[in-house]
Design an enzyme around this catalytic site. Structure first.
Site, PDB file in Angstrom:
ATOM      1  N   GLY A 209      61.820 114.498  38.647  1.00  0.00           N
ATOM      2  CA  GLY A 209      61.003 114.125  37.483  1.00  0.00           C
ATOM      3  C   GLY A 209      59.903 113.169  37.889  1.00  0.00           C
ATOM      4  CG  ASN A 210      56.471 112.825  36.047  1.00  0.00           C
ATOM      5  OD1 ASN A 210      56.332 112.204  35.008  1.00  0.00           O
ATOM      6  ND2 ASN A 210      56.298 114.145  36.122  1.00  0.00           N
ATOM      7  CG  HIS A 211      57.914 106.571  37.359  1.00  0.00           C
ATOM      8  ND1 HIS A 211      59.225 106.179  37.258  1.00  0.00           N
ATOM      9  CD2 HIS A 211      57.605 106.540  38.681  1.00  0.00           C
ATOM     10  CE1 HIS A 211      59.688 105.899  38.466  1.00  0.00           C
ATOM     11  NE2 HIS A 211      58.722 106.118  39.347  1.00  0.00           N
TER      12      HIS A 211
END
Ligand code: CTP
Length: 397
Positions: A209-211
């Site tokens: 995923g990412n932030h």
């Protein structure tokens, strides 16, 4: 216009407080969600029980809910919940306190916390209304963009006749609807907004995923809906409330986002791709949880479809707005994306700027347009950034 809107009715201590029951009913009839906040003095004229029964919500009055258990009412949360705040009836005393910024009641603290449009419907005796102090206070509120719903002429509780009667409930609702119609600059426009990250499955319990928090996309959806657009929000996995009046589809992976976007794209006027879409996915996600049997492991990734590139190559009448989050050569990289994805504009934010980018409530952006025009903005709350982006989109439309 009022369907699904969060309306906060603030009732202060005037004899006209009895009319607040009818105001609640009018807003409920129009499909609004209504919550009521009262001053102590208002409770002398109408009971919280009446207003909570009609609004189908608890009524707020005090900061402390249960002093023994330490439970309190959160004025900030309530202020932020509201899409519209209406102070009706508003006494001369309350109006003066709204102006001076007093916060010695739950109602006043909520007013100071609210970011939404505020309406004030005065109700008082004619001389109190005509008094220079009251008139000056009302002018100050008007300067601060508070809408004043003028009182009517008629018989007053004192037995005198003149201006000061609270506007009728239907008139109050009409004033709010007229305001909403006036700001509905995106009425008849259909806007597709993507928001949040995507999660690419590794096995049944893990993902890449990412932030991205989704806050920027959700703020855009909120402001677009406030301007009367019909908004389709396609959200990656985030825990955020859907802004009122927004239609939301939840997706997890880039593939799901791509499918959802393709399904809605044909009927859309504007697409804003604010989502942080994963560029790669795991080629063969494991069907069972991967065990830590070896000291190293490799994941083979394959490219996800570039959704925006697909839209750029397949657009007909649609306006396309992309986002670029860069860490170096920001403008050059954003320009490249603007051209290669055939965008009308791209919103650039740099992780080099403190307070910009992921997971914060603020952002600092520049908007590059396809005619090489670039506008840079200061660091602002994401709601205000959304306003800037939609102002540019309106001009492009
Ligand atoms: N985007 C998209 N589909 C992807 C990747 C990105 O639609 N698979 C969109 C994003 O929503 C954003 C814009 O493309 O609006 C820019 O995304 P970004 O990841 O910053 O750019 P990329 O084109 O992927 O380039 P790079 O990762 O090399 O910076």
């Amino acid at each position: 216009m009022l369907n699904g809107k969060n309306v906060l009715l603030a009732v202060t201590g005037s004899i006209a407080a009895y009319k607040s029951a009818l105001i609640v009913r009018e807003f409920i009839k129009k499909g609004a969600n209504v919550k009521v906040v009262m001053t102590n003095a208002a409770c002398d004229f109408i009971t919280p029980l009446t207003l909570s029964t009609l609004s189908k919500n608890p009524v707020f009055k005090d900061f402390v809910k249960d002093s023994e258990k330490g439970v309190w009412n959160n004025h900030v949360e309530l202020g932020l919940w509201a899409d519209l705040m209406i102070v009706a009836p508003a006494t001369a005393n309350s109006i003066a306190k709204l102006v001076s910024g007093h916060a010695d009641s739950f109602l006043l603290a909520t007013y100071l916390s609210a970011r939404c449009p505020v309406f004030v419907a005065p109700a008082m005796d004619l001389d109190m209304f005509k008094h220079e102090s009251t008139q000056e206070n009302l002018s100050i509120l008007t300067e601060r963009k508070v809408s004043i719903i003028q009182p009517e002429y008629g018989e007053l509780a004192s037995g005198l006749e003149g201006e000061g009667r609270l506007a009728e409930p239907e008139q109050i609702v009409k004033a709010v609807r007229d305001y909403l119609l006036n700001i509905a600059t995106l009425k008849d426009k259909r806007i597709l907004i993507t928001a949040g990250p995507t999660h690419e499955s590794i096995d049944p319990v893990r993902f890449i995923g990412n932030h991205s928090s989704g806050k920027m996309g959700f703020a855009l959806a909120k402001v677009a809906a406030e301007r009367g657009a019909s908004v389709q929000l396609i959200a990656g996995p985030v825990v955020l409330d859907t802004p009122s009046g927004v239609d939301r589809i939840n997706v997890t992976s880039a593939k799901e986002m791509f499918e959802a976007v393709k399904e809605t794209f044909a009927n859309i006027d504007v697409v804003i791709m604010a989502a942080a879409v994963a560029d790669y996915r795991v080629k063969s996600p494991a069907l069972e949880k991967i065990k830590k049997n070896s000291s190293e492991m490799e994941l083979l990734l394959e490219k996800n479809e570039d959704i925006l590139l697909y839209l750029g190559n397949n657009k007909k009448h649609q306006l396309l707005i992309g986002f670029a989050l860069e860490t170096e050569n920001e403008i050059k990289n954003a320009e490249k994306k603007l051209i290669s994805k055939k965008l009308d504009a791209i919103v650039l934010n740099s992780l080099k700027n403190k307070g910009a980018g992921f997971a914060t409530d603020t952002n600092q952006i520049s908007i590059l347009q396809k005619d090489n025009k670039m506008i840079s903005f200061e660091l602002k709350h994401k709601n205000d950034v959304a306003t800037d982006v939609l102002d540019v989109i309106e001009k492009l439309l």
